[in-house]
Design an enzyme around this catalytic site. Sequence first.
Site, PDB file in Angstrom:
ATOM      1  CD  GLU A 258      -4.561  -4.350  -1.800  1.00 43.94           C
ATOM      2  OE1 GLU A 258      -3.970  -3.664  -2.666  1.00 43.94           O
ATOM      3  OE2 GLU A 258      -4.623  -5.575  -1.860  1.00 43.94           O
ATOM      4  N   GLY A 260      -2.695   3.001   1.342  1.00 45.77           N
ATOM      5  CA  GLY A 260      -1.373   3.263   1.910  1.00 45.77           C
ATOM      6  C   GLY A 260      -1.298   4.738   2.266  1.00 45.77           C
ATOM      7  NE  ARG A 297       5.225  10.649  -2.896  1.00 46.11           N
ATOM      8  CZ  ARG A 297       4.442  11.626  -3.268  1.00 46.11           C
ATOM      9  NH1 ARG A 297       4.641  12.844  -2.816  1.00 46.11           N
ATOM     10  NH2 ARG A 297       3.440  11.418  -4.079  1.00 46.11           N
ATOM     11  CB  CYS A 327      27.208  15.554  -5.878  1.00 39.25           C
ATOM     12  SG  CYS A 327      27.910  16.674  -4.673  1.00 39.25           S
TER      13      CYS A 327
HETATM   14  C1  LIG Z   1       1.225   0.578  -3.370  1.00 37.24           C
HETATM   15  C2  LIG Z   1       0.056  -0.299  -3.277  1.00 37.24           C
HETATM   16  C3  LIG Z   1      -1.070   0.116  -2.562  1.00 37.24           C
HETATM   17  C4  LIG Z   1      -1.187   1.458  -1.892  1.00 37.24           C
HETATM   18  O1  LIG Z   1      -1.292   2.515  -2.760  1.00 37.24           O
HETATM   19  P1  LIG Z   1      -1.506   4.001  -2.172  1.00 37.24           P
HETATM   20  O2  LIG Z   1      -1.556   4.858  -3.359  1.00 37.24           O
HETATM   21  O3  LIG Z   1      -0.354   4.295  -1.271  1.00 37.24           O
HETATM   22  O4  LIG Z   1      -2.768   3.990  -1.394  1.00 37.24           O
HETATM   23  C5  LIG Z   1      -2.133  -0.775  -2.479  1.00 37.24           C
HETATM   24  N1  LIG Z   1      -2.089  -2.008  -3.060  1.00 37.24           N
HETATM   25  C6  LIG Z   1      -1.001  -2.435  -3.737  1.00 37.24           C
HETATM   26  C7  LIG Z   1      -1.005  -3.790  -4.323  1.00 37.24           C
HETATM   27  C8  LIG Z   1       0.092  -1.594  -3.880  1.00 37.24           C
HETATM   28  O5  LIG Z   1       1.161  -2.015  -4.573  1.00 37.24           O
END
Ligand SMILES: *Cc1c(COP(=O)(O)O)cnc(C)c1O
Length: 399
Positions: A258, A260, A297, A327
């Site tokens: 998964e 991101g 971040r 602020c």
């Molecule tokens: C946030 C998240 C991701 C992605 O994480 P990255 O560090 O952005 O790759 C994958 N799986 C789950 C369940 C998440 O909460």
Amino acid sequence: MNNKELLKVAEEFGTPTYVYDAASIKSQYEKLVSSFQKSTKFFYACKALSNINILKYVQQLGANLDCVSINEVKLGLKAGFTPKRILFTPNCVDLAEIEEAMALQVHINIDNISILEQFGNKYGATYPIFVRINPHIFAGGNYKISTGHIDSKFGISIHQLRHIERIVQSTQINVEGLHMHTGSEIKDTDVFLQGLDIMFELAAHFPNLKYLDMGSGFKIPYQDGEIETDVMALGKKVHKAMTDFAKESGKKLELWFEPGKFLVSKSGHFLVKTNVIKQTTATVFAGINSGFNHLIRPMFYDAYHIIENLSNPKGPERIYTVVGNICETDTFAWDRKINEIRESDILVFRNAGAYGFEMSSNFNSRLKPAEVLFLDGKALLIRKRDEFEDLLKNQIEIL
Ligand SMILES: *Cc1c(COP(=O)(O)O)cnc(C)c1O
């Protein structure tokens, strides 16, 4: 996308603006796909960046989608993902939200005993599910973004396996997948193999199992000298582990990830304008027309983003503290060497695609930035900059 093209975007659409380079998302996706076996599937974790155009683009690349809220599921369906290409991985939601996802026919991942039990009692074997396990592997960049540690609220502890089994046996729940996600920015690929070993052991307890989802944690470099997760090497090791497991157990499981950040972080460039240069007794502040309400971040995780001066790339390097206009303490970078910054210069934050716009807010009644997609050599507006009226939207004036 080069700096000239970025400057053109700043001129055309103004600042602050997030720009995403589609070609970068594509090449990161292809890097992943080519590193693993064909049967491996990638579910883009859309909480990193969920503009509908990004979702459509990722959908067209062939990726699947990981969603953490029912609204992300709905966005995914709208972007063209079929239900079977969507995994719903929520945390601390009620059964009603799970039921909404069932009605939409997506894969569902359950991450606590309470909901597992409620679900089992009501639906038994009628709808297959995933179980999110917390393997208690400490991994990832820092405590705030690690999810596998003992204090984490995510997943069902591996020490509760017996309890999971009890519920599964007495309610006949059909567990089709096991899931773990131990955190973000994992440098050491062996963490994934450690995780896989745990998954293999667990697999014996779930006879209907089809999928192993290893979550994410793929790291990308934020500053010079940092490394990206070596997905090619990881792919080879994982392939070997999966083949060995299939031989020993006679079970052929499909592997999911998964990513991101890995897919979208690099693609993002956040363009801002310098409003003020302020010399104090201690430092030189470069005050920009943005703040942690647009890119949280650095303040939230002490994250590092490379900042460059696009307007004066050959200027002498000087040391700056780059701050925003909010602020409250609002520092993007301390003691940063940047080519001399003059008032009105355009600066760029690199690696701003993931958890940038997505975590933005209207704090201080500031407007959210515009978003632009750079696709096939063209810069296209994919979200209008907020307008004053947006601040009052949904407010009801009763006085
Ligand atoms: C946030 C998240 C991701 C992605 O994480 P990255 O560090 O952005 O790759 C994958 N799986 C789950 C369940 C998440 O909460």
